[in-house]
Design a protein around this motif. Structure first.
Motif, PDB file in Angstrom:
ATOM      1  N   UNK A  75      25.493  68.619  12.059  1.00  0.00           N
ATOM      2  CA  UNK A  75      26.192  69.882  11.906  1.00  0.00           C
ATOM      3  C   UNK A  75      27.428  69.966  12.789  1.00  0.00           C
ATOM      4  N   UNK A  76      28.243  70.984  12.527  1.00  0.00           N
ATOM      5  CA  UNK A  76      29.496  71.179  13.261  1.00  0.00           C
ATOM      6  C   UNK A  76      29.299  72.245  14.328  1.00  0.00           C
TER       7      UNK A  76
ATOM      8  N   UNK B 122      17.953  74.133  16.900  1.00  0.00           N
ATOM      9  CA  UNK B 122      17.332  72.837  16.627  1.00  0.00           C
ATOM     10  C   UNK B 122      18.179  71.670  17.125  1.00  0.00           C
ATOM     11  N   UNK B 123      19.299  71.957  17.784  1.00  0.00           N
ATOM     12  CA  UNK B 123      20.152  70.908  18.331  1.00  0.00           C
ATOM     13  C   UNK B 123      20.893  70.096  17.292  1.00  0.00           C
ATOM     14  N   UNK B 124      21.023  70.617  16.086  1.00  0.00           N
ATOM     15  CA  UNK B 124      21.590  69.823  14.987  1.00  0.00           C
ATOM     16  C   UNK B 124      23.117  69.841  14.941  1.00  0.00           C
TER      17      UNK B 124
ATOM     18  N   UNK C  35      35.579  72.832  25.199  1.00  0.00           N
ATOM     19  CA  UNK C  35      34.804  71.681  24.742  1.00  0.00           C
ATOM     20  C   UNK C  35      33.359  71.792  25.239  1.00  0.00           C
ATOM     21  N   UNK C  36      33.182  72.181  26.492  1.00  0.00           N
ATOM     22  CA  UNK C  36      31.836  72.341  27.030  1.00  0.00           C
ATOM     23  C   UNK C  36      31.105  73.502  26.343  1.00  0.00           C
ATOM     24  N   UNK C  37      31.834  74.543  25.974  1.00  0.00           N
ATOM     25  CA  UNK C  37      31.228  75.624  25.208  1.00  0.00           C
ATOM     26  C   UNK C  37      30.739  75.114  23.859  1.00  0.00           C
ATOM     27  N   UNK C  38      31.538  74.238  23.243  1.00  0.00           N
ATOM     28  CA  UNK C  38      31.127  73.655  21.968  1.00  0.00           C
ATOM     29  C   UNK C  38      29.847  72.839  22.122  1.00  0.00           C
ATOM     30  N   UNK C  39      29.751  72.085  23.206  1.00  0.00           N
ATOM     31  CA  UNK C  39      28.548  71.298  23.456  1.00  0.00           C
ATOM     32  C   UNK C  39      27.307  72.194  23.617  1.00  0.00           C
ATOM     33  N   UNK C  40      27.520  73.410  24.096  1.00  0.00           N
ATOM     34  CA  UNK C  40      26.415  74.352  24.261  1.00  0.00           C
ATOM     35  C   UNK C  40      26.059  75.066  22.956  1.00  0.00           C
ATOM     36  N   UNK C  41      26.909  74.909  21.946  1.00  0.00           N
ATOM     37  CA  UNK C  41      26.687  75.581  20.662  1.00  0.00           C
ATOM     38  C   UNK C  41      25.999  74.634  19.672  1.00  0.00           C
TER      39      UNK C  41
END
Length: 429
Positions: A206-207, A141-143, A131-137
């Motif tokens: 975005x996902x 542009x942070x979208x 989950x934390x890896x997903x937050x870093x992805x």
């Protein structure tokens, strides 16, 4: 040796009954699980014994944990030897067992160059890391602000993992949970397409990741439709999103391959970005891992951005190496396929009108019942000497040790051939 330890290992209090231990349990252990069905004091192979001396064929294996059964000599020797040499160090240091287990997991998962492993103590913690890896992805542009998960999925009980878990009864007492998570209908490719569509991205962002189980264990051993994972891989690749496979329950040989996604009928040849694993990895000793595939996924969490005290400790790593070694040495992947087929066909062929079908793969199966009497069937199984799990009102989950024998599978099928539960529906009306 303490009195309690003496009791469990045959000391002065070993004659204490299930009832006596249960009474003590109610005053000592927090009531989050309800009263224990039995108090178990020892195990050997695929059998366990309770405090009253009754033997049970363990068809649940601690919910897909005890891959090698109970008290496996190779596993116990490896744990004892490592604990007698070096039991724990902080992650300021490395150990040969930690490095060796990481290398072994990368090899068995078929991970490409640049892949890495983050060790944890449990499946929930492995999902938290993902989950934390997903937050870093999030993208440059942070979208990429959304994380998708499937309805019916179960990913753990911590706040992050719980946010990914769709079941309202688990979630609602602890809301608000971490945001940005959307639940997509199970197996619905049209709904998945919509979640990745330009309109959805414009409206909701975005996902960053899609998190799913190849077979949903807690939902009743439900398999995704053929081709779904390949479709998910295409959509996540196009969106720059991570494809995270939760194989906490299905990994380490449970379905007849090292990981469920490696089966052509399940994965269709996909290469995920992250795979979470735990349960069977330590054969009963707590150990989990998040396996990051490729340099991009493996570098999402930088120095100081995540950590653990016990994850990857030398004893847990030794347990993992021993478990994987025995599975390979003793041909247990083939045993899972062969005995799993025998168990499935034996139950189906019995013709019990209470049994509608059997689904799943390898030794992760669900017996679908024709009536919502799973709790009664599980209780009857326990009385007959079998440990099973009522995973849904109308389904029984079977996740026995990978060392289950053909004769033991026939014994289990014999129970399902004979079990009956009175139909009270007519009398109630």
């Amino acid at each position: 040796m303490s009195d309690t330890l003496q009791a469990v290992s045959g000391g002065a209090l070993a004659d204490a009954s299930n009832a006596a231990w249960t009474e003590r349990y109610t005053h000592a252990v927090m009531d989050t699980f309800g009263p224990p069905q039995r108090v178990l004091v020892r195990g050997e192979g695929s059998y366990v014994w309770d405090a009253d001396g009754r033997r049970y064929l363990d068809l649940l294996a601690g919910i897909a944990v005890n891959a090698l059964g109970h008290a496996h000599p190779t596993l116990t020797a490896a744990i004892s030897a490592q604990l007698g040499t070096l039991g724990h160090v902080s992650n300021f240091f490395a150990t040969p067992t930690q490095i060796g287990l990481a290398e072994r997991l990368l090899h068995l998962a078929g991970a490409p160059a640049g892949s890495r492993v983050f060790f944890t103590n449990s499946g929930t913690e492995a999902v938290e890391a993902a989950f934390k890896m997903a937050r870093r992805n999030r993208g440059e542009d942070g979208s990429r602000t959304r994380v998708l998960a499937l309805e019916g999925g179960f990913h753990g009980r911590s706040m992050g993992a719980l946010a990914l878990t769709a079941k309202a009864a688990y979630r609602e007492p602890f809301e608000p949970l971490p945001g940005g998570v959307e639940h997509v209908p199970f197996g619905d490719t049209a709904a998945l397409e919509e979640a990745f569509s330009p309109a959805a991205v414009a409206e909701r962002g975005g996902v960053a990741a899609l998190v799913l189980e190849p077979l949903q264990g807690e939902a009743g051993v439900r398999a995704l439709p053929p081709g779904y994972l390949a479709h998910a891989r295409r959509l996540t690749t196009e969106a720059g999103a991570l494809l995270v496979l939760d194989e906490v329950q299905t990994g380490v040989g449970r379905t007849g391959s090292w990981f469920a996604f490696q089966q052509p009928e399940v994965g269709g040849g996909v290469v995920p970005d992250v795979v979470t694993v735990a349960k069977g990895l330590g054969g009963g000793f707590p150990v989990g891992a998040a396996i990051a595939f490729g340099e991009n996924a493996a570098t999402l969490l930088g120095r100081g951005q995540h950590g653990t005290t016990f994850g990857g400790n030398p004893v847990a790593a030794a347990a993992g190496l021993a478990t994987l070694g025995v599975i390979e040495r003793d041909g247990l992947l083939e045993n899972v396929r062969r005995v799993g087929d025998l168990l499935r066909t034996g139950i189906e062929a019995a013709g019990n009108p209470l049994v509608a079908s059997v689904r799943g793969r390898g030794l992760l199966l669900a017996v679908q019942l024709t009536r919502p009497v799973a709790a009664e069937v599980a209780a009857a199984a326990l009385e007959a000497g079998f440990v099973v799990n009522a995973v849904a009102p109308d389904a029984i989950r079977l996740a026995p040790p990978l060392v289950l024998t053909a004769d033991q599978a026939r014994d289990a099928a014999g129970f399902f051939a004979a079990v009956t539960v009175p139909d009270t529906s007519e009398s109630e009306h």
